[in-house]
Design a protein around this motif. Structure first.
Motif, mmCIF file in Angstrom:
data_model
loop_
_atom_site.group_PDB
_atom_site.id
_atom_site.type_symbol
_atom_site.label_atom_id
_atom_site.label_comp_id
_atom_site.label_asym_id
_atom_site.label_seq_id
_atom_site.Cartn_x
_atom_site.Cartn_y
_atom_site.Cartn_z
ATOM 1 N N LYS A 3 0.843 -0.873 0.078
ATOM 2 C CA LYS A 3 -0.177 0.172 -0.468
ATOM 3 C C LYS A 3 1.137 1.144 -0.082
ATOM 4 C CE LYS A 3 -4.232 1.722 2.561
ATOM 5 N NZ LYS A 3 -5.070 2.033 0.874
ATOM 6 N N ILE A 4 1.651 1.603 0.757
ATOM 7 C CA ILE A 4 2.788 2.714 1.633
ATOM 8 C C ILE A 4 3.900 2.796 1.258
ATOM 9 C CG2 ILE A 4 2.890 5.153 2.733
ATOM 10 C CD1 ILE A 4 -0.419 3.747 3.927
ATOM 11 N N VAL A 5 4.487 3.516 -0.031
ATOM 12 C CA VAL A 5 5.756 3.794 0.761
ATOM 13 C C VAL A 5 6.668 4.450 0.902
ATOM 14 C CG1 VAL A 5 5.816 3.763 -1.913
ATOM 15 C CG2 VAL A 5 8.176 2.729 -0.503
ATOM 16 N N ILE A 6 7.096 5.191 1.496
ATOM 17 C CA ILE A 6 7.891 6.480 2.233
ATOM 18 C C ILE A 6 9.524 6.653 1.134
ATOM 19 C CG2 ILE A 6 9.086 7.627 3.780
ATOM 20 C CD1 ILE A 6 6.730 6.324 4.249
ATOM 21 N N VAL A 7 9.712 8.004 0.642
ATOM 22 C CA VAL A 7 10.003 8.800 -0.316
ATOM 23 C C VAL A 7 10.917 9.805 0.624
ATOM 24 C CG1 VAL A 7 10.831 10.144 -2.006
ATOM 25 C CG2 VAL A 7 8.806 8.245 -2.302
ATOM 26 N N THR A 8 11.976 9.960 0.433
ATOM 27 C CA THR A 8 13.050 11.328 1.349
ATOM 28 C C THR A 8 13.898 11.417 0.345
ATOM 29 O OG1 THR A 8 13.716 12.054 3.089
ATOM 30 C CG2 THR A 8 14.353 9.394 2.517
ATOM 31 N N ASP A 9 14.879 12.819 1.068
ATOM 32 C CA ASP A 9 16.240 13.046 0.229
ATOM 33 C C ASP A 9 17.041 13.127 0.628
ATOM 34 O OD1 ASP A 9 16.691 15.417 1.263
ATOM 35 O OD2 ASP A 9 14.245 16.437 1.113
ATOM 36 N N SER A 10 18.745 13.387 -0.035
ATOM 37 C CA SER A 10 19.527 12.992 0.331
ATOM 38 C C SER A 10 19.953 13.499 2.392
ATOM 39 C CB SER A 10 20.686 12.786 0.280
ATOM 40 O OG SER A 10 20.846 14.310 -0.936
ATOM 41 N N THR A 11 19.242 14.594 2.153
ATOM 42 C CA THR A 11 19.616 15.394 3.439
ATOM 43 C C THR A 11 18.638 14.496 4.806
ATOM 44 O OG1 THR A 11 17.727 17.328 3.317
ATOM 45 C CG2 THR A 11 19.045 17.610 1.807
ATOM 46 N N ALA A 12 18.311 13.837 4.374
ATOM 47 C CA ALA A 12 17.695 13.371 5.886
ATOM 48 C C ALA A 12 19.607 12.735 6.348
ATOM 49 C CB ALA A 12 17.160 12.445 5.739
ATOM 50 N N TYR A 13 20.473 12.663 5.203
ATOM 51 C CA TYR A 13 21.389 11.991 6.144
ATOM 52 C C TYR A 13 21.527 10.023 6.644
ATOM 53 C CZ TYR A 13 23.546 16.130 4.145
ATOM 54 O OH TYR A 13 23.328 16.466 3.536
ATOM 55 N N LEU A 14 19.985 9.529 6.219
ATOM 56 C CA LEU A 14 20.010 8.543 7.269
ATOM 57 C C LEU A 14 21.151 7.248 6.497
ATOM 58 C CD1 LEU A 14 16.057 7.785 5.852
ATOM 59 C CD2 LEU A 14 17.286 8.166 7.951
ATOM 60 N N PRO A 15 21.376 6.565 7.359
ATOM 61 C CA PRO A 15 22.408 5.146 6.941
ATOM 62 C C PRO A 15 21.789 4.504 5.745
ATOM 63 C CG PRO A 15 22.588 5.687 9.185
ATOM 64 C CD PRO A 15 21.128 6.846 8.883
ATOM 65 N N ALA A 16 22.939 3.372 5.425
ATOM 66 C CA ALA A 16 22.336 2.865 4.216
ATOM 67 C C ALA A 16 21.731 1.991 4.522
ATOM 68 C CB ALA A 16 23.768 2.511 3.119
ATOM 69 N N GLU A 17 21.521 1.343 5.574
ATOM 70 C CA GLU A 17 21.217 -0.308 6.374
ATOM 71 C C GLU A 17 20.020 0.280 6.541
ATOM 72 O OE1 GLU A 17 25.054 1.888 9.096
ATOM 73 O OE2 GLU A 17 24.446 1.267 7.217
ATOM 74 N N VAL A 18 19.507 1.732 7.416
ATOM 75 C CA VAL A 18 18.435 2.084 7.636
ATOM 76 C C VAL A 18 17.525 2.190 6.397
ATOM 77 C CG1 VAL A 18 17.021 3.482 9.047
ATOM 78 C CG2 VAL A 18 19.315 3.082 9.569
ATOM 79 N N THR A 19 17.923 3.138 5.377
ATOM 80 C CA THR A 19 17.200 3.080 4.263
ATOM 81 C C THR A 19 16.996 1.449 3.566
ATOM 82 O OG1 THR A 19 18.874 3.514 3.129
ATOM 83 C CG2 THR A 19 18.208 4.871 3.471
ATOM 84 N N GLU A 20 17.734 0.448 3.508
ATOM 85 C CA GLU A 20 17.009 -0.737 3.382
ATOM 86 C C GLU A 20 16.601 -1.471 4.475
ATOM 87 O OE1 GLU A 20 21.376 -3.120 2.374
ATOM 88 O OE2 GLU A 20 21.657 -1.027 1.140
ATOM 89 N N GLU A 22 14.181 -0.248 5.996
ATOM 90 C CA GLU A 22 13.099 0.205 6.508
ATOM 91 C C GLU A 22 12.410 0.707 4.744
ATOM 92 O OE1 GLU A 22 11.245 0.609 8.868
ATOM 93 O OE2 GLU A 22 13.180 -0.234 10.723
ATOM 94 N N ASN A 23 12.952 0.165 4.134
ATOM 95 C CA ASN A 23 12.721 0.392 2.235
ATOM 96 C C ASN A 23 11.934 1.460 2.305
ATOM 97 O OD1 ASN A 23 11.823 -1.259 -0.412
ATOM 98 N ND2 ASN A 23 9.425 -1.043 0.542
ATOM 99 N N ILE A 24 13.322 2.582 2.324
ATOM 100 C CA ILE A 24 12.795 3.706 2.258
ATOM 101 C C ILE A 24 13.591 4.046 1.297
ATOM 102 C CG2 ILE A 24 13.440 6.376 2.703
ATOM 103 C CD1 ILE A 24 13.416 4.546 5.858
ATOM 104 N N THR A 25 13.394 5.217 -0.114
ATOM 105 C CA THR A 25 13.587 4.958 -1.321
ATOM 106 C C THR A 25 14.021 7.284 -1.445
ATOM 107 O OG1 THR A 25 11.774 4.383 -2.634
ATOM 108 C CG2 THR A 25 13.167 5.388 -3.726
ATOM 109 N N VAL A 26 15.345 6.867 -1.547
ATOM 110 C CA VAL A 26 16.240 8.492 -1.091
ATOM 111 C C VAL A 26 16.214 9.152 -2.644
ATOM 112 C CG1 VAL A 26 17.805 9.956 0.017
ATOM 113 C CG2 VAL A 26 17.433 7.846 0.706
ATOM 114 N N VAL A 27 15.379 10.281 -2.855
ATOM 115 C CA VAL A 27 15.951 10.995 -3.898
ATOM 116 C C VAL A 27 17.517 12.066 -3.592
ATOM 117 C CG1 VAL A 27 15.588 12.921 -5.871
ATOM 118 C CG2 VAL A 27 13.576 10.540 -5.048
ATOM 119 N N PRO A 28 18.289 11.643 -4.831
ATOM 120 C CA PRO A 28 19.529 12.925 -3.957
ATOM 121 C C PRO A 28 19.847 14.194 -4.390
ATOM 122 C CG PRO A 28 20.474 11.348 -5.605
ATOM 123 C CD PRO A 28 19.017 11.175 -4.976
ATOM 124 N N LEU A 29 20.035 14.893 -3.701
ATOM 125 C CA LEU A 29 20.395 16.406 -3.946
ATOM 126 C C LEU A 29 21.676 16.663 -4.704
ATOM 127 C CD1 LEU A 29 18.086 16.860 -1.578
ATOM 128 C CD2 LEU A 29 18.747 19.575 -2.139
#
Length: 281
Positions: A3-20, A22-29
Motif C-alpha cells: 500500500k504505502i512507501v516512503i520517499v525522502t531526500d539525501s539531506t536526511a543523511y540516513l545510513p544505508a542499512e536503515v534505508t534498506e 525500512e524500505n525507504i527510497t532516497v532522492v539525492p540533492l
C-alpha cells in the motif's frame, strides 16, 4: 500490491542499512564544484566532500533534484505501491519539497502525499523512519501524517558553525556581521523557526554554545520519559562521540546517536559545525 512507501531526500543523511531495512527510497540533492555536479551520498560521500572542500578556493553551491528525477522515482514505485508519502527538508531552504509535489501531480496510478519536515538532517530522518515503520505496520496515510505532525511539536534542533563565512555567503549574515563576529569569536546558535534557519542566540565560544544547547536539551529531557537525540557533526566525529557519551551518561532514558552534516548542508554551514537535534519518542 503493497500500500504505502516512503520517499525522502539525501539531506536526511540516513545510513544505508536503515534505508534498506525500512524500505525507504532516497532522492539525492547535488553539490556543485565549478562545472562538476555530484549527487551527495551516492557520488560524493561526506568524507570526500570535506576533503574536496579543503582543496578548492571557490566554495561549492548546491542544487535540488530535477523534476524528472522525482517523476522517474514515483513512476517506478507506482508499479508496486498505491500511495507514496514523500518527506523533505524545509521548504524555505530548498525547493525540493515543492518539486516533489509537482512531480506527484504528474503521476497516474499512485497518490503522492507530501510532508514538509520544516527542518533537515537526522531530525528530518526521524520523521522518515517513523513513517516507514508505521507503513510497514499497515497504518493509513492519514494516521501516519497525523503522527508526523504530532512529532513536529516536540522536534528541536540547534547548531553552531565554526566559520561565519558560509553563513554570510548564504545570506544569513552581512559582511560586517561576519567580520565582527569572526573577530569577536562569536559562535551563533542557530535553529529552524517558521521553516527558516535563523539565529537563536549569540555566544562567545563553542563551549558556551554547547552548554546552552545542553541546557535546552535538559529542559525537554527532564519532562519526557522517552526521548531520542542525535549529535550532528561536520567532519568532527571524535567531538560528536564525546558529546554523545556525555549525554548518554546523564540521560540514561534517552536514545542518543551520532549523525552528520553531509555535502549539501555542509556547504551552507561549513566544516567544523556541530548540532544536536531531538524529539519525543
Amino acid at each position: 500490491m503493497a500500500k504505502i512507501v516512503i520517499v525522502t531526500d539525501s539531506t536526511a543523511y540516513l545510513p544505508a542499512e536503515v534505508t534498506e531495512k525500512e524500505n525507504i527510497t532516497v532522492v539525492p540533492l547535488s553539490v556543485v564544484f565549478g562545472n562538476e555536479a555530484y549527487e551527495e551520498e551516492t557520488e560524493l560521500s561526506a568524507a570526500d566532500f570535506y576533503d574536496k572542500l579543503k582543496q578548492t578556493e571557490e566554495l561549492p553551491t548546491t542544487s535540488q533534484p530535477p523534476l524528472g528525477k522525482f517523476v522517474d522515482t514515483f513512476e517506478k514505485l507506482a508499479k508496486d505501491y498505491e500511495e507514496i508519502i514523500t518527506i523533505h527538508l524545509s521548504s524555505s531552504i530548498s525547493g525540493t519539497y515543492q518539486t516533489a509535489l509537482t512531480a506527484g501531480e504528474q503521476i497516474e496510478g499512485v497518490q503522492v502525499y507530501g510532508f514538509d519536515s520544516e527542518i533537515s538532517c537526522m531530525p528530518q530522518g526521524y520523521y522518515v523512519i517513523e513513517a516507514a515503520r508505521m507503513a510497514r505496520d499497515g497504518e493509513t496515510v492519514d494516521t501516519i501524517l497525523d503522527r508526523l505532525e504530532d512529532m513536529k511539536q516536540s522536534t528541536r534542533a540547534y547548531f553552531m558553525v565554526d566559520n561565519l563565512n558560509h553563513l554570510h555567503r548564504g545570506g544569513r549574515l552581512t559582511g560586517a556581521q561576519a567580520l565582527v563576529g569572526s573577530l569577536l569569536q562569536i559562535k551563533p546558535i542557530l535553529h529552524f523557526e517558521n521553516k527558516q534557519i535563523v539565529p537563536f542566540e549569540k555566544v562567545r565560544t563553542e563551549k558556551k554554545a554547547l552548554n546552552r544547547v545542553f541546557q535546552l536539551f535538559d529542559e525537554d529531557a527532564k519532562k519526557e520519559s522517552s526521548i531520542r537525540a542525535t549529535v550532528i557533526h561536520a567532519n568532527r566525529p571524535d567531538k560528536a562521540e564525546a558529546i554523545k557519551e556525555q549525554l548518554s551518561e546523564k540521560y540514561p532514558h534517552a536514545v542518543i546517536d551520532v549523525s552528520y552534516f553531509g555535502a549539501v548542508i555542509g556547504t551552507h554551514l561549513g566544516e567544523g559545525s556541530l548540532g544536536i537535534g531531538w524529539c519525543k519518542m
